[in-house]
Scaffold this motif. Structure first.
Motif, PDB file in Angstrom:
ATOM      1  N   PRO A   1      27.750  48.746  63.939  1.00 46.06           N
ATOM      2  CA  PRO A   1      27.940  47.345  63.502  1.00 46.06           C
ATOM      3  C   PRO A   1      26.803  46.258  63.240  1.00 46.06           C
ATOM      4  O   PRO A   1      26.817  45.729  62.248  1.00 46.06           O
ATOM      5  N   LEU A   2      25.936  46.570  64.354  1.00 47.75           N
ATOM      6  CA  LEU A   2      24.964  45.586  64.070  1.00 47.75           C
ATOM      7  C   LEU A   2      23.892  46.100  63.467  1.00 47.75           C
ATOM      8  O   LEU A   2      22.913  45.407  62.391  1.00 47.75           O
ATOM      9  N   ILE A   3      23.588  47.397  63.262  1.00 51.73           N
ATOM     10  CA  ILE A   3      22.544  48.017  62.282  1.00 51.73           C
ATOM     11  C   ILE A   3      23.112  47.925  60.984  1.00 51.73           C
ATOM     12  O   ILE A   3      22.288  47.698  60.126  1.00 51.73           O
ATOM     13  N   SER A   4      24.459  47.633  60.751  1.00 50.93           N
ATOM     14  CA  SER A   4      25.000  47.695  59.183  1.00 50.93           C
ATOM     15  C   SER A   4      24.502  46.201  58.746  1.00 50.93           C
ATOM     16  O   SER A   4      24.427  46.130  57.476  1.00 50.93           O
TER      17      SER A   4
ATOM     18  N   TYR B   1      27.893  53.820  73.078  1.00 53.19           N
ATOM     19  CA  TYR B   1      26.676  53.303  72.664  1.00 53.19           C
ATOM     20  C   TYR B   1      26.412  53.214  71.139  1.00 53.19           C
ATOM     21  O   TYR B   1      26.071  52.182  70.567  1.00 53.19           O
ATOM     22  N   ALA B   2      26.414  54.484  70.679  1.00 52.51           N
ATOM     23  CA  ALA B   2      26.469  54.439  69.072  1.00 52.51           C
ATOM     24  C   ALA B   2      27.371  53.740  68.230  1.00 52.51           C
ATOM     25  O   ALA B   2      27.099  52.895  67.377  1.00 52.51           O
TER      26      ALA B   2
ATOM     27  N   ILE C   1      29.202  41.603  49.019  1.00 52.89           N
ATOM     28  CA  ILE C   1      28.785  41.342  50.540  1.00 52.89           C
ATOM     29  C   ILE C   1      29.816  41.876  51.632  1.00 52.89           C
ATOM     30  O   ILE C   1      29.521  42.868  52.224  1.00 52.89           O
ATOM     31  N   LEU C   2      30.906  41.284  51.208  1.00 52.30           N
ATOM     32  CA  LEU C   2      31.964  41.542  52.241  1.00 52.30           C
ATOM     33  C   LEU C   2      32.397  43.139  52.005  1.00 52.30           C
ATOM     34  O   LEU C   2      32.843  43.622  53.309  1.00 52.30           O
ATOM     35  N   SER C   3      32.645  43.649  51.064  1.00 47.47           N
ATOM     36  CA  SER C   3      33.017  45.188  50.526  1.00 47.47           C
ATOM     37  C   SER C   3      32.074  45.924  51.128  1.00 47.47           C
ATOM     38  O   SER C   3      32.195  46.896  51.825  1.00 47.47           O
ATOM     39  N   LEU C   4      30.610  45.765  50.934  1.00 51.16           N
ATOM     40  CA  LEU C   4      29.924  46.702  51.419  1.00 51.16           C
ATOM     41  C   LEU C   4      29.669  46.786  52.913  1.00 51.16           C
ATOM     42  O   LEU C   4      29.355  47.660  53.528  1.00 51.16           O
ATOM     43  N   LEU C   5      29.901  45.245  53.600  1.00 53.07           N
ATOM     44  CA  LEU C   5      29.859  45.432  55.065  1.00 53.07           C
ATOM     45  C   LEU C   5      31.045  46.427  55.496  1.00 53.07           C
ATOM     46  O   LEU C   5      30.774  46.961  56.355  1.00 53.07           O
ATOM     47  N   VAL C   6      32.215  46.361  54.929  1.00 51.73           N
ATOM     48  CA  VAL C   6      33.232  47.077  55.510  1.00 51.73           C
ATOM     49  C   VAL C   6      32.813  48.682  55.205  1.00 51.73           C
ATOM     50  O   VAL C   6      33.140  49.331  55.814  1.00 51.73           O
ATOM     51  N   LEU C   7      32.728  48.933  53.976  1.00 49.06           N
ATOM     52  CA  LEU C   7      32.099  50.286  53.635  1.00 49.06           C
ATOM     53  C   LEU C   7      31.167  50.884  54.405  1.00 49.06           C
ATOM     54  O   LEU C   7      31.226  52.022  54.685  1.00 49.06           O
ATOM     55  N   THR C   8      30.204  50.302  54.605  1.00 51.48           N
ATOM     56  CA  THR C   8      29.141  50.778  55.299  1.00 51.48           C
ATOM     57  C   THR C   8      29.399  50.955  56.824  1.00 51.48           C
ATOM     58  O   THR C   8      29.063  52.034  57.214  1.00 51.48           O
ATOM     59  N   ASN C   9      30.390  50.056  57.487  1.00 47.88           N
ATOM     60  CA  ASN C   9      30.670  50.449  58.768  1.00 47.88           C
ATOM     61  C   ASN C   9      31.611  51.532  58.712  1.00 47.88           C
ATOM     62  O   ASN C   9      31.851  52.496  59.777  1.00 47.88           O
TER      63      ASN C   9
ATOM     64  N   VAL D   1      18.118  47.514  66.929  1.00 52.70           N
ATOM     65  CA  VAL D   1      16.865  47.613  66.218  1.00 52.70           C
ATOM     66  C   VAL D   1      16.059  48.829  65.850  1.00 52.70           C
ATOM     67  O   VAL D   1      15.444  49.159  64.907  1.00 52.70           O
ATOM     68  N   ASP D   2      16.232  49.734  66.902  1.00 52.17           N
ATOM     69  CA  ASP D   2      15.693  51.057  67.098  1.00 52.17           C
ATOM     70  C   ASP D   2      16.312  51.657  65.763  1.00 52.17           C
ATOM     71  O   ASP D   2      15.689  52.277  64.685  1.00 52.17           O
ATOM     72  N   GLY D   3      17.836  51.902  65.560  1.00 52.43           N
ATOM     73  CA  GLY D   3      18.388  52.645  64.565  1.00 52.43           C
ATOM     74  C   GLY D   3      18.048  52.090  63.294  1.00 52.43           C
ATOM     75  O   GLY D   3      17.998  52.869  62.336  1.00 52.43           O
ATOM     76  N   PHE D   4      17.846  50.600  63.124  1.00 55.66           N
ATOM     77  CA  PHE D   4      17.661  50.219  61.742  1.00 55.66           C
ATOM     78  C   PHE D   4      16.110  50.661  61.484  1.00 55.66           C
ATOM     79  O   PHE D   4      15.788  50.816  60.274  1.00 55.66           O
ATOM     80  N   MET D   5      15.288  50.396  62.154  1.00 51.33           N
ATOM     81  CA  MET D   5      13.767  50.723  61.897  1.00 51.33           C
ATOM     82  C   MET D   5      13.510  52.217  61.559  1.00 51.33           C
ATOM     83  O   MET D   5      13.018  52.585  60.511  1.00 51.33           O
ATOM     84  N   GLN D   6      14.376  53.157  62.314  1.00 52.52           N
ATOM     85  CA  GLN D   6      14.090  54.403  61.839  1.00 52.52           C
ATOM     86  C   GLN D   6      14.846  54.684  60.693  1.00 52.52           C
ATOM     87  O   GLN D   6      14.664  55.905  60.035  1.00 52.52           O
ATOM     88  N   GLY D   7      15.950  54.002  60.448  1.00 57.32           N
ATOM     89  CA  GLY D   7      16.628  54.199  59.058  1.00 57.32           C
ATOM     90  C   GLY D   7      16.004  53.592  58.023  1.00 57.32           C
ATOM     91  O   GLY D   7      16.269  54.085  56.699  1.00 57.32           O
TER      92      GLY D   7
END
Length: 297
Positions: free
Chosen positions: A85-88, A79-80, A31-39, A171-177
């Protein structure tokens, strides 16, 4: 995502980051690794592709448009980068489920019942499925009860630059992704193809915000390109689709791009320059875009 995680574990995380007592298949470590790699991946894709597009493709003349905001590019990036980080966070939950084997992702072409033709079928179905889902999610986000809460920040950019592509409320970014992440839980998909499609999605998202309206004439009515999406930003109730115009046509929200009719942002800039009005901080005296009243959001 486990392909990326495995490479990171082999070359960076296991040798240099985690103690030997933390096994590579440990849930907390993953989980920690995925959080770093995703961001990190999101930032690299967004900034790398955005900068490339901004300097090589984006028409900087659009920055003269009266609706291009002061310091807009900087504001889009800020803004992006604050939203990603929150979308991640929920995205990592889905990646974690993939890594733990709950998806239908597979490693070898032989694992597909259709073999190599299955890869092509997967690619086509991925595009069709996600395009359909994003159309309806996008349209729901325009509903008056939730629009101001989540989607309105993205419509601040009436004349977007490539950096507006990821400038969403979290929320918008996560929903559309979300459709991109749901697909491999519903349908078989090769892991390498999934990563390739993920990169393609980011390229496409940037491209429909870059003001490059060139689309082959034969595809203008089918492909939802930058010209179509620019009209969505300007006129609000049209062209919700991601790749294709199919669902906009079925849903009655299709609008032929004004830029392809000689009534787009570039045309307005040329008109205002000819009239000596550019820089007055308004589109026209009547508050219209090329003579068409723009709906207030």
């Amino acid at each position: 995502m486990d392909l990326v995680l495995n490479v990171a574990d082999s070359y960076v995380l296991s040798p240099y980051v985690y103690p030997a007592s933390w096994p590579e298949d440990g849930a907390l470590r993953q989980i920690l690794s995925l959080l770093v790699l995703t961001n990190l991946g999101a930032a690299v894709l967004y900034l790398g592709l955005g900068v490339t597009n901004y300097f090589l493709i984006f028409d900087h003349k659009l920055m003269k448009h009266p609706q291009f905001l002061e310091n807009q590019v900087r504001r889009e990036i800020k803004y992006a980068m604050s939203s990603l980080p929150l979308i991640s966070i929920p995205t990592v939950a889905l990646f974690f489920a993939e890594v733990r084997g709950f998806s239908k992702l597979y490693d070898n072409v032989d694992d597909s019942p259709l073999g190599w033709p299955g890869l092509l079928l997967s690619m086509i179905s991925f595009l069709l499925f996600t395009d359909m889902c994003i159309y309806w999610i996008h349209r729901i986000l325009h509903h008056k009860l939730i629009y101001k809460l989540f989607h309105k920040p993205h419509h601040l950019w009436k004349i977007p630059s490539p950096f507006a592509s990821h400038a969403f409320h979290p929320v918008d970014g996560f929903m559309q992704g979300l459709p991109y992440h749901i697909y491999p839980f519903l349908f078989p998909l090769h892991k390498v193809l999934y990563l390739a499609l993920y990169v393609f999605v980011n390229i496409w998202t940037i491209s429909i915000h870059d003001g490059d309206y060139r689309v082959p004439d034969a595809l203008t009515g089918a492909i939802n390109g930058s010209a179509h999406h620019t009209d969505h930003h300007l006129f609000f109730d049209y062209n919700y689709g991601q790749y294709f115009t199919l669902w906009d046509r079925l849903g009655g929200s299709y609008r032929h791009p004004s830029a392809l009719l000689g009534k787009g942002p570039h045309d307005l800039i040329r008109k205002l320059q000819a009239e000596g009005k550019l820089g007055e901080g308004r589109v026209t005296a009547e508050g219209k875009v090329n003579g068409v009243a723009r709906k207030e959001e």
